[in-house]
Design an enzyme around this catalytic site. Sequence first.
Site, PDB file in Angstrom:
ATOM      1  N   ARG A 149       0.870  -1.174   0.000  1.00  0.00           N
ATOM      2  CA  ARG A 149       0.000   0.000   0.000  1.00  0.00           C
ATOM      3  C   ARG A 149       0.908   1.227   0.000  1.00  0.00           C
ATOM      4  NH1 ARG A 149      -2.064  -3.504   4.098  1.00  0.00           N
ATOM      5  NH2 ARG A 149      -4.160  -4.309   3.606  1.00  0.00           N
ATOM      6  N   LYS A 173      -2.311  -2.478   8.016  1.00  0.00           N
ATOM      7  CA  LYS A 173      -3.514  -1.978   8.678  1.00  0.00           C
ATOM      8  C   LYS A 173      -3.624  -2.556  10.080  1.00  0.00           C
ATOM      9  CE  LYS A 173      -6.503  -0.918   4.759  1.00  0.00           C
ATOM     10  NZ  LYS A 173      -7.784  -1.196   4.095  1.00  0.00           N
ATOM     11  N   ARG A 248      -0.321  -2.220  -6.769  1.00  0.00           N
ATOM     12  CA  ARG A 248      -0.679  -3.333  -5.861  1.00  0.00           C
ATOM     13  C   ARG A 248      -1.645  -4.292  -6.567  1.00  0.00           C
ATOM     14  NH1 ARG A 248      -1.104  -4.633  -0.219  1.00  0.00           N
ATOM     15  NH2 ARG A 248      -3.224  -5.076   0.508  1.00  0.00           N
ATOM     16  N   HIS A 271      -4.094  -9.328   3.624  1.00  0.00           N
ATOM     17  CA  HIS A 271      -5.547  -9.364   3.713  1.00  0.00           C
ATOM     18  C   HIS A 271      -5.975 -10.287   4.849  1.00  0.00           C
ATOM     19  CE1 HIS A 271      -6.133  -8.201  -0.802  1.00  0.00           C
ATOM     20  NE2 HIS A 271      -5.963  -7.153  -0.027  1.00  0.00           N
TER      21      HIS A 271
END
Length: 299
Positions: A149, A173, A248, A271
């Site tokens: 990212r 994240k 990405r 993810h």
Amino acid sequence: MDWQSAKKAFKNYLKLERSLSKNSIEAYLRDIDKIEQFLIYHDKSIAPLKITTQDLKDLLQWVNQLGMLATSQARLISGIKSFYKFLIIEDLITKDPSALIEAPKTRRKLPDVLTVEEVEGLIAALDLSKPENIRNKAMLETLYSSGLRVSELIELKISNYFPDVEFIKISGKGNKERLVPIGDTAMKHIAIYRQTVRNHQEIKKGQEDFMFLNRRGTKLSRIMVFMLIKDLAQKIGLQKNISPHTFRHSFATHLIEGGADLRAIQEMLGHESITTTEIYTHLDRDFLKQTIKEFHPRN
């Protein structure tokens, strides 16, 4: 409790208890700002703890009339639901006014993807006589090599770069760490950048560990990376709407097309759910047609 106090408490909850990134926290707070903006526009004075389900429905009708896209409305509802879930957890309210609010149905849009030739064309368009483009080449090669990212790229630390084992450690994240492979080409251009540009810069105190630096010796901004990619696309006449995230998407799609395992790609992208990664199983239709022609027994 007024809106400022509620947002301050919500911000602390997101930061301390949910360990969200600065950008995620700001996105949630912008969602709550929308409620305030709606109330101000309609000359209403309602405290956060007094908001009703009807108030939230009126808000959604308002943003819909303003032309807010269904995807943005879904994002807004998600933020509002998180805010009122927080108020329930803190025993500040007993009934959640957002419980019966449903997000609008959205079509899942497949992201724009670059071909290998387009990736090469964008990177080749860099004028390497300029020192900043030596850095930019290393950045773009890293983006494409590891599927980062943009926030992960600008936060990349030298202390988390392990060229001897060809891995980088990423804080993604929710501050979740993962190890991601990095390719030979990216490592080669990182080495060139560090030796020929970065080692000759005056670096601001506290910024020494950031891999990619601007002319002032501080870490780059997200917008700078966005503008770089937009400018390169314009330079080569690329008609696709691209951003750092396109690299990405392209990284993942090219791995899928090459036969990579979906679980491995999930790990590399960071993810949580495999269903998020499955969006990349879409393949270029020409690629599919060619595969059928070459390998189906009836052809």
